[in-house]
Each structure stands twice: as structure tokens, then as C-alpha cells.
Design a protein around this motif. Structure first.
Motif, PDB file in Angstrom:
ATOM      1  N   TYR A 113       0.807  -1.212   0.000  1.00  9.31           N
ATOM      2  CA  TYR A 113       0.000   0.000   0.000  1.00  9.31           C
ATOM      3  C   TYR A 113       0.845   1.269   0.000  1.00  9.31           C
ATOM      4  O   TYR A 113       0.454   2.272  -0.602  1.00  9.31           O
ATOM      5  CB  TYR A 113      -0.923   0.001   1.218  1.00  9.31           C
ATOM      6  CG  TYR A 113      -1.744  -1.251   1.355  1.00  9.31           C
ATOM      7  CD1 TYR A 113      -2.863  -1.459   0.548  1.00  9.31           C
ATOM      8  CD2 TYR A 113      -1.397  -2.249   2.260  1.00  9.31           C
ATOM      9  CE1 TYR A 113      -3.611  -2.616   0.656  1.00  9.31           C
ATOM     10  CE2 TYR A 113      -2.138  -3.409   2.368  1.00  9.31           C
ATOM     11  CZ  TYR A 113      -3.244  -3.590   1.573  1.00  9.31           C
ATOM     12  OH  TYR A 113      -3.974  -4.745   1.667  1.00  9.31           O
ATOM     13  N   THR A 114       1.991   1.248   0.671  1.00 13.69           N
ATOM     14  CA  THR A 114       2.838   2.435   0.764  1.00 13.69           C
ATOM     15  C   THR A 114       4.265   2.025   1.092  1.00 13.69           C
ATOM     16  O   THR A 114       4.483   1.000   1.741  1.00 13.69           O
ATOM     17  CB  THR A 114       2.311   3.400   1.837  1.00 13.69           C
ATOM     18  OG1 THR A 114       3.139   4.561   1.886  1.00 13.69           O
ATOM     19  CG2 THR A 114       2.286   2.751   3.210  1.00 13.69           C
ATOM     20  N   ARG A 115       5.230   2.821   0.631  1.00 12.82           N
ATOM     21  CA  ARG A 115       6.630   2.581   0.973  1.00 12.82           C
ATOM     22  C   ARG A 115       7.177   3.669   1.895  1.00 12.82           C
ATOM     23  O   ARG A 115       8.288   3.564   2.405  1.00 12.82           O
ATOM     24  CB  ARG A 115       7.508   2.500  -0.286  1.00 12.82           C
ATOM     25  CG  ARG A 115       7.687   3.803  -1.016  1.00 12.82           C
ATOM     26  CD  ARG A 115       8.650   3.684  -2.180  1.00 12.82           C
ATOM     27  NE  ARG A 115      10.012   3.491  -1.749  1.00 12.82           N
ATOM     28  CZ  ARG A 115      10.887   4.485  -1.592  1.00 12.82           C
ATOM     29  NH1 ARG A 115      10.517   5.735  -1.791  1.00 12.82           N
ATOM     30  NH2 ARG A 115      12.131   4.225  -1.226  1.00 12.82           N
ATOM     31  N   VAL A 116       6.415   4.729   2.084  1.00 13.69           N
ATOM     32  CA  VAL A 116       6.815   5.832   2.956  1.00 13.69           C
ATOM     33  C   VAL A 116       5.697   6.069   3.955  1.00 13.69           C
ATOM     34  O   VAL A 116       4.545   6.292   3.566  1.00 13.69           O
ATOM     35  CB  VAL A 116       7.110   7.115   2.162  1.00 13.69           C
ATOM     36  CG1 VAL A 116       7.464   8.256   3.099  1.00 13.69           C
ATOM     37  CG2 VAL A 116       8.233   6.882   1.165  1.00 13.69           C
ATOM     38  N   LEU A 117       6.043   6.018   5.233  1.00 14.72           N
ATOM     39  CA  LEU A 117       5.027   6.096   6.273  1.00 14.72           C
ATOM     40  C   LEU A 117       5.508   7.053   7.359  1.00 14.72           C
ATOM     41  O   LEU A 117       6.613   6.896   7.897  1.00 14.72           O
ATOM     42  CB  LEU A 117       4.798   4.705   6.867  1.00 14.72           C
ATOM     43  CG  LEU A 117       3.520   4.452   7.662  1.00 14.72           C
ATOM     44  CD1 LEU A 117       2.309   4.563   6.763  1.00 14.72           C
ATOM     45  CD2 LEU A 117       3.578   3.077   8.313  1.00 14.72           C
ATOM     46  N   ALA A 118       4.698   8.053   7.656  1.00 14.17           N
ATOM     47  CA  ALA A 118       4.987   8.949   8.769  1.00 14.17           C
ATOM     48  C   ALA A 118       4.180   8.485   9.977  1.00 14.17           C
ATOM     49  O   ALA A 118       2.960   8.366   9.900  1.00 14.17           O
ATOM     50  CB  ALA A 118       4.634  10.386   8.412  1.00 14.17           C
ATOM     51  N   VAL A 119       4.872   8.213  11.074  1.00 12.11           N
ATOM     52  CA  VAL A 119       4.217   7.735  12.295  1.00 12.11           C
ATOM     53  C   VAL A 119       4.466   8.744  13.408  1.00 12.11           C
ATOM     54  O   VAL A 119       5.611   9.133  13.659  1.00 12.11           O
ATOM     55  CB  VAL A 119       4.762   6.353  12.718  1.00 12.11           C
ATOM     56  CG1 VAL A 119       4.081   5.885  14.002  1.00 12.11           C
ATOM     57  CG2 VAL A 119       4.533   5.336  11.602  1.00 12.11           C
ATOM     58  N   ALA A 120       3.397   9.183  14.047  1.00 16.34           N
ATOM     59  CA  ALA A 120       3.486  10.138  15.145  1.00 16.34           C
ATOM     60  C   ALA A 120       2.972   9.492  16.420  1.00 16.34           C
ATOM     61  O   ALA A 120       2.000   8.734  16.397  1.00 16.34           O
ATOM     62  CB  ALA A 120       2.680  11.396  14.830  1.00 16.34           C
ATOM     63  N   ILE A 132       9.250   6.604   8.153  1.00 14.22           N
ATOM     64  CA  ILE A 132       9.723   5.255   7.829  1.00 14.22           C
ATOM     65  C   ILE A 132       9.725   5.086   6.310  1.00 14.22           C
ATOM     66  O   ILE A 132       8.710   5.330   5.655  1.00 14.22           O
ATOM     67  CB  ILE A 132       8.827   4.182   8.477  1.00 14.22           C
ATOM     68  CG1 ILE A 132       8.805   4.355  10.001  1.00 14.22           C
ATOM     69  CG2 ILE A 132       9.309   2.775   8.113  1.00 14.22           C
ATOM     70  CD1 ILE A 132       7.821   3.447  10.702  1.00 14.22           C
ATOM     71  N   ILE A 133      10.873   4.676   5.758  1.00  9.93           N
ATOM     72  CA  ILE A 133      11.008   4.480   4.319  1.00  9.93           C
ATOM     73  C   ILE A 133      11.458   3.048   4.040  1.00  9.93           C
ATOM     74  O   ILE A 133      12.463   2.595   4.596  1.00  9.93           O
ATOM     75  CB  ILE A 133      12.019   5.460   3.707  1.00  9.93           C
ATOM     76  CG1 ILE A 133      11.584   6.908   3.959  1.00  9.93           C
ATOM     77  CG2 ILE A 133      12.179   5.209   2.207  1.00  9.93           C
ATOM     78  CD1 ILE A 133      12.572   7.939   3.451  1.00  9.93           C
ATOM     79  N   VAL A 134      10.705   2.346   3.205  1.00  8.75           N
ATOM     80  CA  VAL A 134      11.064   0.981   2.807  1.00  8.75           C
ATOM     81  C   VAL A 134      11.960   1.103   1.574  1.00  8.75           C
ATOM     82  O   VAL A 134      11.495   1.369   0.468  1.00  8.75           O
ATOM     83  CB  VAL A 134       9.817   0.131   2.504  1.00  8.75           C
ATOM     84  CG1 VAL A 134      10.218  -1.320   2.255  1.00  8.75           C
ATOM     85  CG2 VAL A 134       8.821   0.224   3.654  1.00  8.75           C
ATOM     86  N   ALA A 194       9.556   9.848  -1.420  1.00  7.32           N
ATOM     87  CA  ALA A 194      10.273  10.364  -0.241  1.00  7.32           C
ATOM     88  C   ALA A 194      10.771  11.791  -0.464  1.00  7.32           C
ATOM     89  O   ALA A 194      11.801  12.189   0.090  1.00  7.32           O
ATOM     90  CB  ALA A 194      11.421   9.437   0.143  1.00  7.32           C
ATOM     91  N   ILE A 195      10.046  12.562  -1.276  1.00  6.38           N
ATOM     92  CA  ILE A 195      10.362  13.969  -1.484  1.00  6.38           C
ATOM     93  C   ILE A 195       9.533  14.839  -0.544  1.00  6.38           C
ATOM     94  O   ILE A 195      10.012  15.826   0.001  1.00  6.38           O
ATOM     95  CB  ILE A 195      10.109  14.367  -2.952  1.00  6.38           C
ATOM     96  CG1 ILE A 195      11.077  13.604  -3.871  1.00  6.38           C
ATOM     97  CG2 ILE A 195      10.263  15.873  -3.146  1.00  6.38           C
ATOM     98  CD1 ILE A 195      10.824  13.833  -5.342  1.00  6.38           C
TER      99      ILE A 195
END
Length: 229
Positions: A113-120, A132-134, A194-195
Motif C-alpha cells: 500500500y505504501t513505501r513511505v510512512l509517517a508515524v506520530a 519510515i522508508i522501505v 520520499a520527497i
């Protein structure tokens, strides 16, 4: 220079300014505030100090776990996935402890679903976030990347098609919707590359800018199209 060329240049410049405003703040380092400390562990990639980490690079084979320590007992703790600066609940716990854990989370459950995930994360007295970047997943192999690319393409095509439409209220409403879709698409694609940091609330400037273009572009070339020979 033709009117169409001028319009294209102005539109491109407008979008580039918006992207610049959105991307520059994303370079601000993430950290944990309030005196708490946090550590994340990836089964293949190793551990990272989330107290001051800007980005957590992982692979598709990783399983993630995390732990946090606070200087005083925390009564509530929340984790959220953030997209365009808006948090979506991932974990919500209550208690009375100065130590907490999260996980395990298998990257393979999320990377389609996504390769870049921001977790707070937030608790009674602390807060923080991490990106988080895969690394071994391509942006266009995720649903977010594919949908973003499609939406961006449809938005651009729709805005260009509106240039020759009759400049009516309906055309501007359609243009506004198309602009918003295109802006969201560009934002999603930039996030997957990831930009653009998904936690950056200024990312909403992209669909907002698309809406502005969608409202003003319809009919700009209509008079030229219908002018008598």
C-alpha cells in the motif's frame, strides 16, 4: 509567445512554487519531545534511536517493534499514521507506566500500500514522530504510488481539457474538482518518492493549488477556439 505557452508556463511555475513551499519544511529533523526516549528495532535492518532520528530506513523483510521510556508515568499513549499532516489512529492505550512497547509490525503487510510512512506518537507529556522508508520497494509498485500517478495524470489532462471549454460555472466546478484530484495525486506521488514528508500539513497546499488552477483555467482558450476565420 502563444497564449497557450504562457498559460503552461504560469501554471508550471505556480505548481513549482507550491512544491517548493511544501518540500522545504520537510527537512526539519524529527525528534521526541518531553523528556521521553524511544528506540525502534527492525529484525533485519537493526535498531534506531527514535529520540532524535529523522528517518528510519527499513526493508520489506523487516518486522518492526518499538519501546519508549518516560521520566514519569504516562496515562495515555497513541500512535498515528500521518498523511498530508492528518493523523489516522494506529494504536491507542491507557495505563499508568513509564515504559511502553509497540509491535510487532510486519513491513510486508503494509508495503503493497505504501513505501513511505509517517508515524506520530503522543502520550501524557511526550510526543514525537518519525518517517519510515522501505528502501527496497519502488514508489510505483505501491497502491499509493500508482493511485497518485493516475490521479496526477488525470488532473493534468482535465485541466488542459478545460482550457477550451465554455467558461461556465459548471466548467469551473468540474475544473476545481479535477484540480484537487490532480493535486492530491502529485502529493501522494511525492510522498512515495520520499520527497514530501506525509506529516507536513503544508502538503495540503498541493490540492489547494490544484483547486485554484481548476477554477481559473477553464475557458482561457475558448475565445481563440471559437473566433471566426
Amino acid at each position: 509567445m502563444s497564449k497557450l505557452a504562457v498559460i503552461n508556463r504560469v501554471s508550471c511555475a505556480f505548481l513549482l512554487v507550491l512544491i517548493g513551499l511544501v518540500v522545504v519544511p520537510a527537512a526539519v529533523p524529527a525528534k521526541v519531545n518531553g523528556g521521553c526516549t524511544a528506540t525502534g528495532t527492525a529484525s533485519k535492518s537493526g535498531a534506531v534511536n527514535l529520540t532524535s532520528a529523522t528517518v528510519w530506513h527499513v526493508t520489506a523483510a523487516d518486522v518492526l517493534t518499538g519501546e519508549a521510556k518516560a521520566p514519569s508515568p504516562q496515562k495515555v499513549a497513541q500512535l498515528k499514521v500521518v498523511i498530508f499532516g492528518v493523523g489516522l489512529p494506529l494504536l491507542d492505550r491507557t495505563g499508568n507506566s513509564s515504559f511502553g512497547t509497540a509491535g510487532p509490525y510486519r513491513i510486508s503487510d503494509y508495503d503493497p500500500y505504501t513505501r513511505v510512512l509517517a508515524v506520530a506518537g503522543t502520550s501524557t507529556s511526550c510526543d514525537g514522530c518519525v518517517l519510515i522508508i522501505v528502501d527496497d520497494v519502488s514508489p510505483l509498485t505501491t497502491w499509493s504510488g500508482v493511485l497518485g500517478a493516475i490521479a496526477a495524470l488525470l488532473g493534468v489532462i482535465g485541466l488542459l481539457a478545460g482550457l477550451t471549454q465554455v467558461p461556465s460555472g459548471n466548467a469551473r466546478v468540474v475544473g476545481l474538482v479535477v484540480g484537487v484530484v490532480g493535486g492530491f495525486g502529485i502529493g501522494l506521488l511525492l510522498q512515495q518518492m520520499a520527497i514530501l514528508d506525509p506529516a507536513n500539513l503544508l502538503g495540503l497546499l498541493l490540492p489547494g493549488g490544484g483547486a485554484v488552477l481548476g477554477a481559473i483555467l477553464p475557458g482561457l482558450l475558448h475565445s481563440r477556439r471559437t473566433a471566426p476565420p
